[in-house]
Design a protein around this motif. Sequence first.
Motif, PDB file in Angstrom:
ATOM      1  N   ALA A 363       0.817  -1.216   0.000  1.00 22.54           N
ATOM      2  CA  ALA A 363       0.000   0.000   0.000  1.00 22.54           C
ATOM      3  C   ALA A 363       0.849   1.263   0.000  1.00 22.54           C
ATOM      4  N   ASP A 364       1.947   1.276   0.784  1.00 19.12           N
ATOM      5  CA  ASP A 364       2.806   2.465   0.843  1.00 19.12           C
ATOM      6  C   ASP A 364       3.456   2.746  -0.503  1.00 19.12           C
ATOM      7  N   VAL A 365       3.911   1.686  -1.162  1.00 24.51           N
ATOM      8  CA  VAL A 365       4.574   1.854  -2.469  1.00 24.51           C
ATOM      9  C   VAL A 365       3.582   2.392  -3.491  1.00 24.51           C
ATOM     10  N   VAL A 366       2.351   1.870  -3.462  1.00 30.92           N
ATOM     11  CA  VAL A 366       1.319   2.343  -4.392  1.00 30.92           C
ATOM     12  C   VAL A 366       1.018   3.813  -4.127  1.00 30.92           C
ATOM     13  N   ALA A 367       0.917   4.196  -2.854  1.00 35.45           N
ATOM     14  CA  ALA A 367       0.633   5.591  -2.501  1.00 35.45           C
ATOM     15  C   ALA A 367       1.733   6.521  -3.008  1.00 35.45           C
ATOM     16  N   GLU A 368       2.989   6.123  -2.812  1.00 37.09           N
ATOM     17  CA  GLU A 368       4.109   6.938  -3.289  1.00 37.09           C
ATOM     18  C   GLU A 368       4.102   7.048  -4.812  1.00 37.09           C
ATOM     19  N   SER A 369       3.742   5.953  -5.486  1.00 35.48           N
ATOM     20  CA  SER A 369       3.709   5.987  -6.951  1.00 35.48           C
ATOM     21  C   SER A 369       2.597   6.909  -7.455  1.00 35.48           C
ATOM     22  N   LEU A 370       1.494   7.008  -6.697  1.00 36.24           N
ATOM     23  CA  LEU A 370       0.403   7.917  -7.090  1.00 36.24           C
ATOM     24  C   LEU A 370       0.847   9.370  -6.998  1.00 36.24           C
ATOM     25  N   ILE A 371       1.611   9.685  -5.948  1.00 39.43           N
ATOM     26  CA  ILE A 371       2.142  11.046  -5.816  1.00 39.43           C
ATOM     27  C   ILE A 371       3.050  11.359  -7.002  1.00 39.43           C
ATOM     28  N   GLY A 372       3.929  10.401  -7.335  1.00 39.33           N
ATOM     29  CA  GLY A 372       4.835  10.586  -8.473  1.00 39.33           C
ATOM     30  C   GLY A 372       4.080  10.724  -9.781  1.00 39.33           C
ATOM     31  N   SER A 373       3.040   9.929  -9.972  1.00 41.16           N
ATOM     32  CA  SER A 373       2.259   9.988 -11.215  1.00 41.16           C
ATOM     33  C   SER A 373       1.559  11.333 -11.355  1.00 41.16           C
ATOM     34  N   ALA A 374       1.074  11.876 -10.235  1.00 36.51           N
ATOM     35  CA  ALA A 374       0.413  13.190 -10.272  1.00 36.51           C
ATOM     36  C   ALA A 374       1.398  14.271 -10.695  1.00 36.51           C
ATOM     37  N   ILE A 375       2.605  14.204 -10.163  1.00 34.76           N
ATOM     38  CA  ILE A 375       3.639  15.183 -10.533  1.00 34.76           C
ATOM     39  C   ILE A 375       3.993  15.033 -12.012  1.00 34.76           C
ATOM     40  N   ARG A 376       4.127  13.812 -12.456  1.00 37.63           N
ATOM     41  CA  ARG A 376       4.475  13.550 -13.866  1.00 37.63           C
ATOM     42  C   ARG A 376       3.396  14.099 -14.811  1.00 37.63           C
ATOM     43  N   THR A 377       2.136  13.945 -14.422  1.00 43.36           N
ATOM     44  CA  THR A 377       1.039  14.419 -15.269  1.00 43.36           C
ATOM     45  C   THR A 377       1.011  15.938 -15.361  1.00 43.36           C
ATOM     46  N   LEU A 378       1.253  16.616 -14.252  1.00 44.14           N
ATOM     47  CA  LEU A 378       1.148  18.080 -14.225  1.00 44.14           C
ATOM     48  C   LEU A 378       2.406  18.784 -14.712  1.00 44.14           C
ATOM     49  N   PHE A 379       3.541  18.081 -14.727  1.00 42.70           N
ATOM     50  CA  PHE A 379       4.822  18.716 -15.069  1.00 42.70           C
ATOM     51  C   PHE A 379       4.799  19.433 -16.431  1.00 42.70           C
ATOM     52  N   PRO A 380       4.276  18.805 -17.493  1.00 38.39           N
ATOM     53  CA  PRO A 380       4.293  19.486 -18.812  1.00 38.39           C
ATOM     54  C   PRO A 380       3.427  20.739 -18.879  1.00 38.39           C
ATOM     55  N   GLU A 381       2.557  20.955 -17.890  1.00 33.34           N
ATOM     56  CA  GLU A 381       1.750  22.178 -17.892  1.00 33.34           C
ATOM     57  C   GLU A 381       2.565  23.393 -17.460  1.00 33.34           C
ATOM     58  N   TYR A 382       3.725  23.158 -16.867  1.00 37.81           N
ATOM     59  CA  TYR A 382       4.546  24.252 -16.349  1.00 37.81           C
ATOM     60  C   TYR A 382       5.893  24.379 -17.044  1.00 37.81           C
ATOM     61  N   PHE A 383       6.390  23.244 -17.545  1.00 40.66           N
ATOM     62  CA  PHE A 383       7.717  23.241 -18.145  1.00 40.66           C
ATOM     63  C   PHE A 383       7.701  22.401 -19.428  1.00 40.66           C
ATOM     64  N   PRO A 384       8.719  22.589 -20.297  1.00 39.46           N
ATOM     65  CA  PRO A 384       8.739  21.835 -21.560  1.00 39.46           C
ATOM     66  C   PRO A 384       8.668  20.331 -21.323  1.00 39.46           C
ATOM     67  N   LYS A 385       7.960  19.667 -22.214  1.00 40.89           N
ATOM     68  CA  LYS A 385       7.792  18.229 -22.099  1.00 40.89           C
ATOM     69  C   LYS A 385       9.135  17.527 -22.261  1.00 40.89           C
ATOM     70  N   ILE A 386       9.348  16.490 -21.474  1.00 38.98           N
ATOM     71  CA  ILE A 386      10.576  15.703 -21.570  1.00 38.98           C
ATOM     72  C   ILE A 386      10.284  14.477 -22.432  1.00 38.98           C
ATOM     73  N   GLU A 387      10.948  14.381 -23.547  1.00 40.67           N
ATOM     74  CA  GLU A 387      10.723  13.265 -24.463  1.00 40.67           C
ATOM     75  C   GLU A 387      11.415  12.008 -23.944  1.00 40.67           C
ATOM     76  N   LYS A 388      10.817  10.872 -24.249  1.00 38.94           N
ATOM     77  CA  LYS A 388      11.414   9.605 -23.822  1.00 38.94           C
ATOM     78  C   LYS A 388      12.748   9.367 -24.509  1.00 38.94           C
ATOM     79  N   LEU A 389      12.782   9.650 -25.800  1.00 40.22           N
ATOM     80  CA  LEU A 389      13.997   9.423 -26.580  1.00 40.22           C
ATOM     81  C   LEU A 389      14.605  10.755 -26.985  1.00 40.22           C
ATOM     82  N   GLU A 390      15.870  10.937 -26.661  1.00 46.10           N
ATOM     83  CA  GLU A 390      16.579  12.166 -27.031  1.00 46.10           C
ATOM     84  C   GLU A 390      17.871  11.796 -27.756  1.00 46.10           C
ATOM     85  N   LYS A 391      18.277  12.664 -28.655  1.00 41.83           N
ATOM     86  CA  LYS A 391      19.513  12.407 -29.383  1.00 41.83           C
ATOM     87  C   LYS A 391      20.705  12.550 -28.432  1.00 41.83           C
TER      88      LYS A 391
END
Length: 487
Positions: A363-391
């Motif tokens: 349960a603790d690991v799932v809760a921490e992952s939810l916090i991380g997922s929320a940050i990941r979702t909102l991040f591109p609204e404030y800063f440039p999107k980070i692409e998975k693949l970069e040169k």
Amino acid sequence: MEIKTIKTLGQLKAAGYKSTSIKDELRNNLREKIKSGKPVFEGVHGFENTVIPELERAILSRHNINLLGLRGQAKTRLARKMVELLDEYIPFVEGSEINDDPLHPISRFAKDLIAEKGDETPIAWLHRSERFFEKLATPDVTVADLIGDVDPIKAANLKLSYADDRVIHFGMIPRANRCIFVINELPDLQARIQVALFNILQEGDIQIRGFKLRMPLDMQFVFTANPEDYTNRGSIVTPLKDRIGSQILTHYPESIEIARTITEQESKLDKNQTDVVYVPSLARDILEQISFEARESEYIDNKSGVSARMSITAFENLISTAERRALISGVDKTTLRLSDFIGIIPAITGKVELVYEGEQEGADVVAESLIGSAIRTLFPEYFPKIEKLEKPDEKTPYSDIVEWFFAESGFELLDDASDAEYKSILDEVTPLDELLKKYQPQLAKEDIYFMKEFILWGLVEYKKLSKDRFAKGNQFRDIYGSYISKF
């Protein structure tokens, strides 16, 4: 004349009082509210274009109502709000157990009293706040609880035979005559108890221990149910569903803005907490996004739902985490930090139902992952999107930050660090200032350090930095630091 000065049936008739059924009462008052443009269900947010219009149509149609939805979707709140559509006061025969209408009595007590005293029959007034009855359906509820039973003590005291209907003790439903009666979690009511409601909903008569009483009860029924209950713990029997006029589907907030409004309205915070802790707007968005992530998570049973209460209790925990830190540091004011979100984990773990994979993760690991997922979702609204693949060797807006961590080997951010220590540590990462200046030039001064930490957590979620949790805080490092340190 002042309505409560009317004390007898004769005065009531002289005043020109006309009886109205509760369903017509609700309908008439709703019509007036709609025509005047006043909000009908004030304090209920997110249902303006979905649930509330359907509920208004059901009331106008004089229907009994079933509110069907997952937990924490304001079903009971809606039912309680219906009380505001009742007249402020209604008269009843004084001493009546079932709120008999003086002009249309239905109980033996009221009929006998009016036959004896006529226009001198005493009446009393019932306020709308007393016209709401609520029963949680549990497996141990009996027909006697809801409808009534023969009372042997009453029979003995009054020296009456069991064949006399005056020995009846009325249950909750008859006592709620001319009121709104809510049965929460209807599917949890045993099928045989649900059957006892058939006649009350349709024909209006009740049967108690062989007594067939023609008592046309005047009631507004509201039921609540969870759709999962139809297949899990119980179900609503088909003939009962057939007698419920309107079934209305509720839902969770559809946007962060609505979810924020609900959380801010329902959170129980005192003035000390709001004065001590400054909460950046982004922190509120992250908190609400956690619930949205939970409803989509593969580790959480979405059929069970994620209650709006999770965000409310999580927000209270979040503020308390910052308040505790301020008390330890001996300061009068502090700003919420992203690292304070570690304090909301108990509010998450107690509110979600995990599937098998979630149980395996913990349960603790799932809760921490939810916090991380929320940050990941909102991040591109404030800063440039980070692409998975970069040169290879391609310069990105985050290259300087990543290089700083590679050169400096990272740092530790303690949960209970003083504000001065916290700011000093983040100020060392000078590339953060350049990134904020370029992409968030209008950022409020109070939000700067929260946003700096948000960048670091965002880079962790996008695999540009690493973050390790230890007993007293978090350690941020270059993504390869942990590998290099081993050799």
